[in-house]
Design a protein around this motif. Structure first.
Motif, PDB file in Angstrom:
ATOM      1  N   LEU A  30      13.621  70.167  11.409  1.00 20.49           N
ATOM      2  CA  LEU A  30      14.561  71.068  12.071  1.00 20.49           C
ATOM      3  C   LEU A  30      15.057  70.511  13.396  1.00 20.49           C
ATOM      4  N   GLN A  31      14.279  69.661  14.039  1.00 15.83           N
ATOM      5  CA  GLN A  31      14.686  69.075  15.315  1.00 15.83           C
ATOM      6  C   GLN A  31      15.486  67.789  15.148  1.00 15.83           C
ATOM      7  N   SER A  32      15.551  67.252  13.937  1.00 15.37           N
ATOM      8  CA  SER A  32      16.286  66.007  13.724  1.00 15.37           C
ATOM      9  C   SER A  32      17.792  66.268  13.786  1.00 15.37           C
ATOM     10  N   ALA A  33      18.535  65.254  14.167  1.00 17.05           N
ATOM     11  CA  ALA A  33      19.983  65.374  14.340  1.00 17.05           C
ATOM     12  C   ALA A  33      20.689  65.388  12.991  1.00 17.05           C
ATOM     13  N   VAL A  34      21.724  66.205  12.905  1.00 15.09           N
ATOM     14  CA  VAL A  34      22.532  66.288  11.696  1.00 15.09           C
ATOM     15  C   VAL A  34      23.946  66.686  12.111  1.00 15.09           C
ATOM     16  N   GLY A  35      24.924  66.087  11.476  1.00 15.77           N
ATOM     17  CA  GLY A  35      26.312  66.441  11.758  1.00 15.77           C
ATOM     18  C   GLY A  35      26.713  67.679  10.983  1.00 15.77           C
ATOM     19  N   HIS A  36      27.477  68.540  11.600  1.00 16.32           N
ATOM     20  CA  HIS A  36      27.930  69.769  10.962  1.00 16.32           C
ATOM     21  C   HIS A  36      29.373  70.025  11.361  1.00 16.32           C
ATOM     22  N   PRO A  37      30.248  70.313  10.402  1.00 20.35           N
ATOM     23  CA  PRO A  37      31.658  70.515  10.749  1.00 20.35           C
ATOM     24  C   PRO A  37      31.898  71.684  11.698  1.00 20.35           C
ATOM     25  N   LEU A  38      31.043  72.691  11.674  1.00 26.78           N
ATOM     26  CA  LEU A  38      31.219  73.831  12.570  1.00 26.78           C
ATOM     27  C   LEU A  38      30.331  73.743  13.798  1.00 26.78           C
ATOM     28  N   GLY A  39      29.178  73.083  13.680  1.00 29.03           N
ATOM     29  CA  GLY A  39      28.227  73.030  14.776  1.00 29.03           C
ATOM     30  C   GLY A  39      28.291  71.769  15.602  1.00 29.03           C
ATOM     31  N   GLY A  40      29.140  70.844  15.239  1.00 31.97           N
ATOM     32  CA  GLY A  40      29.290  69.609  15.997  1.00 31.97           C
ATOM     33  C   GLY A  40      28.364  68.511  15.503  1.00 31.97           C
ATOM     34  N   PRO A  41      28.683  67.262  15.823  1.00 34.33           N
ATOM     35  CA  PRO A  41      27.916  66.127  15.316  1.00 34.33           C
ATOM     36  C   PRO A  41      26.572  65.912  15.992  1.00 34.33           C
ATOM     37  N   ASP A  42      26.373  66.484  17.177  1.00 37.10           N
ATOM     38  CA  ASP A  42      25.144  66.226  17.917  1.00 37.10           C
ATOM     39  C   ASP A  42      24.091  67.313  17.749  1.00 37.10           C
ATOM     40  N   GLY A  43      24.300  68.238  16.851  1.00 41.89           N
ATOM     41  CA  GLY A  43      23.365  69.339  16.673  1.00 41.89           C
ATOM     42  C   GLY A  43      22.257  69.007  15.698  1.00 41.89           C
ATOM     43  N   GLY A  44      21.286  69.866  15.644  1.00 38.79           N
ATOM     44  CA  GLY A  44      20.190  69.731  14.702  1.00 38.79           C
ATOM     45  C   GLY A  44      20.360  70.719  13.562  1.00 38.79           C
ATOM     46  N   TYR A  45      19.367  70.757  12.702  1.00 38.56           N
ATOM     47  CA  TYR A  45      19.422  71.668  11.562  1.00 38.56           C
ATOM     48  C   TYR A  45      19.429  73.130  12.004  1.00 38.56           C
ATOM     49  N   ARG A  46      18.695  73.458  13.064  1.00 42.29           N
ATOM     50  CA  ARG A  46      18.714  74.843  13.552  1.00 42.29           C
ATOM     51  C   ARG A  46      20.129  75.252  13.967  1.00 42.29           C
ATOM     52  N   ARG A  47      20.799  74.373  14.681  1.00 38.06           N
ATOM     53  CA  ARG A  47      22.163  74.666  15.121  1.00 38.06           C
ATOM     54  C   ARG A  47      23.104  74.792  13.920  1.00 38.06           C
ATOM     55  N   ALA A  48      22.904  73.937  12.932  1.00 38.41           N
ATOM     56  CA  ALA A  48      23.727  73.997  11.724  1.00 38.41           C
ATOM     57  C   ALA A  48      23.501  75.321  10.983  1.00 38.41           C
ATOM     58  N   MET A  49      22.251  75.777  10.924  1.00 45.46           N
ATOM     59  CA  MET A  49      21.963  77.053  10.256  1.00 45.46           C
ATOM     60  C   MET A  49      22.593  78.212  11.010  1.00 45.46           C
TER      61      MET A  49
END
Length: 73
Positions: A30-49
């Motif tokens: 959950l703390q690892s970085a992941v790109g998300h079209p709505l949450g931005g490229p620098d967010g993590g999985y929590r931010r994407a959820m």
């Protein structure tokens, strides 16, 4: 070390050592970085959820035309 899986009538439950290992691995993911079209490229999985939940609410309220699912690459 005790038993990892403890049997019960309707299935099994995770013993304490395995539960701690699972939660540690989940927290790391959950703390690892992941790109998300709505949450931005620098967010993590929590931010994407969180972004997906906010997007789903927009769709339910009629503020967004269609739901766009998050797909990790």
């Amino acid at each position: 070390m005790g038993r990892l899986l403890i049997g019960v009538d309707a299935g099994c439950r995770i013993g304490l050592p395995l539960r701690k290992a699972f939660i540690a691995a989940l927290e790391a993911k959950l703390q690892s970085a992941v790109g998300h079209p709505l949450g931005g490229p620098d967010g993590g999985y929590r931010r994407a959820m969180r972004a997906q939940v906010a997007h789903w609410i927009e769709v339910l309220r009629g503020e967004a035309p269609a739901y766009r699912p998050f797909m990790a690459r």
